[in-house]
Design a protein around this motif. Structure first.
Motif, PDB file in Angstrom:
ATOM      1  N   GLN A 207       0.969  -1.347  -0.004  1.00 51.30           N
ATOM      2  CA  GLN A 207       0.051   0.029  -0.096  1.00 51.30           C
ATOM      3  C   GLN A 207       0.920   1.244  -0.151  1.00 51.30           C
ATOM      4  O   GLN A 207       0.699   2.176  -0.899  1.00 51.30           O
ATOM      5  N   LEU A 208       1.954   1.167   0.843  1.00 52.82           N
ATOM      6  CA  LEU A 208       2.906   2.183   1.167  1.00 52.82           C
ATOM      7  C   LEU A 208       3.530   2.605  -0.452  1.00 52.82           C
ATOM      8  O   LEU A 208       3.905   3.642  -0.547  1.00 52.82           O
ATOM      9  N   GLU A 209       4.127   1.372  -0.932  1.00 52.95           N
ATOM     10  CA  GLU A 209       4.919   1.218  -2.034  1.00 52.95           C
ATOM     11  C   GLU A 209       4.098   2.168  -3.295  1.00 52.95           C
ATOM     12  O   GLU A 209       4.451   2.969  -4.040  1.00 52.95           O
ATOM     13  N   ILE A 210       2.735   1.676  -3.395  1.00 56.91           N
ATOM     14  CA  ILE A 210       1.919   2.305  -4.438  1.00 56.91           C
ATOM     15  C   ILE A 210       1.407   3.772  -3.976  1.00 56.91           C
ATOM     16  O   ILE A 210       1.481   4.550  -4.857  1.00 56.91           O
ATOM     17  N   TYR A 211       1.224   4.040  -2.772  1.00 63.15           N
ATOM     18  CA  TYR A 211       1.083   5.576  -2.541  1.00 63.15           C
ATOM     19  C   TYR A 211       2.107   6.275  -2.997  1.00 63.15           C
ATOM     20  O   TYR A 211       2.017   7.529  -3.420  1.00 63.15           O
ATOM     21  N   GLU A 212       3.464   5.776  -2.610  1.00 63.82           N
ATOM     22  CA  GLU A 212       4.744   6.603  -3.248  1.00 63.82           C
ATOM     23  C   GLU A 212       4.798   6.674  -4.500  1.00 63.82           C
ATOM     24  O   GLU A 212       5.352   7.965  -5.110  1.00 63.82           O
ATOM     25  N   GLN A 213       4.283   5.629  -5.269  1.00 59.82           N
ATOM     26  CA  GLN A 213       4.286   5.958  -6.786  1.00 59.82           C
ATOM     27  C   GLN A 213       3.215   6.820  -7.175  1.00 59.82           C
ATOM     28  O   GLN A 213       3.452   7.666  -8.166  1.00 59.82           O
ATOM     29  N   ILE A 214       2.210   7.028  -6.491  1.00 57.02           N
ATOM     30  CA  ILE A 214       1.141   7.864  -6.963  1.00 57.02           C
ATOM     31  C   ILE A 214       1.737   9.413  -6.925  1.00 57.02           C
ATOM     32  O   ILE A 214       1.546  10.204  -7.610  1.00 57.02           O
TER      33      ILE A 214
END
Length: 292
Positions: A207-214
């Protein structure tokens, strides 16, 4: 001009409150009818801040702007207070109350309510939700407080705040997000739509990995949904078929016989094709004649 506007909004406290009205603290007390529902000008020194104020952060710049407006036009919208003994406890309108204090005002127009603590908290929370400048997490936290502290069901709450139950549920689900992601929504780094998409990612690290990509790639909500879908259902790489030795032998024989590169492509189910390479029209005619 400001003073004239304020006088038009409310009558003085002494003009409305008789001795019985001063002592009215519940709807059953004498003088309650004369007190409740009226707009009166209350001395600011007699107003106690609401200990259950659902909002804890007040933007100093926005308060200064509101204070300037009040200085020019007066308090256009009265605050709401609850009678507590000889004083009044703030139910809603704390920004107006604080901005009036910044201006050094001595009195402020107010609606007077008589309510117990539970009713007071509910009124403050519901009033808070109606604000347009709340972020999605603030709204979600307020909904959760209505459930936990006022003991409302989601159905009852949707009726109180005038929202569909599905809308209430969508806000509450945001509280399942990692605190870092919630902070991102509060700070405007991502939208509520991004947050709703991220809820489906149960693995916190992912979730945090995708959040950072966003944030890094400035992904739209739609792009975020597609990214999450690809993480959930990664495409499996096709296994490259191994060419059996007998086909490799034929490939070499044909290459030598035709004096050109011959490729045999074969899938695991036995289907395939033979590719003959040529370098020019003349070379093509040469190969064609050999095949005859």
């Amino acid at each position: 001009m400001a003073k004239e506007k304020k006088r038009a909004l409310g009558r003085g406290l002494s003009a409305l409150l008789s001795e019985s009205g001063e002592k009215a603290n519940s709807v059953k007390d004498t003088g309650a009818k004369e007190l409740v529902g009226n707009i009166i000008e209350i001395p600011i020194e007699r107003i106690i801040p609401n200990p259950n104020q659902p909002r804890t952060h007040f933007d100093p710049k926005a308060l200064q702007e509101l204070a300037h407006s009040i200085k020019e036009l007066g308090v256009i919208q009265p605050i709401t207070v609850r009678k507590v003994g000889d004083n009044f406890e703030l139910i809603s309108g704390e920004r107006r109350f604080r901005a009036s204090q910044l201006n050094g005002l001595e009195r402020i127009p107010a609606f007077v309510r008589l309510a117990d603590d539970r009713e007071m908290l509910e009124m403050a929370l519901v009033e808070n939700i109606q604000r347009e400048d709340l972020d999605a997490i603030e709204i979600a936290l307020t909904y959760q407080r209505l459930i936990d502290e006022v003991d409302l069901t989601q159905e009852e709450m949707s009726q109180r705040v005038g929202k569909d139950r599905s809308t209430v549920t969508n806000y509450l689900r945001l509280l399942k997000l990692d605190p870092i992601v919630q902070t991102g929504i509060r700070d405007g780094m991502i939208s509520m739509g991004h947050g709703r998409a991220l809820i489906s990612v149960e693995d916190i690290d992912k979730q945090l990995e995708i959040y950072e990509q966003i944030i890094r790639k400035s992904l739209s909500v739609r792009q975020t949904e597609q990214l999450i879908k690809s993480h959930k259902n990664p495409s499996k790489p096709k296994e490259k078929a191994v060419l059996p030795n007998e086909f490799k032998k034929s490939q070499k024989e044909w290459t030598d016989r035709l004096d050109t590169k011959v490729e045999i492509v074969r899938s695991n189910n036995g289907k395939g094709k033979v590719i003959l390479n040529f370098n020019s029209d003349a070379d093509f005619q040469r190969i064609k004649d050999l095949l005859k």
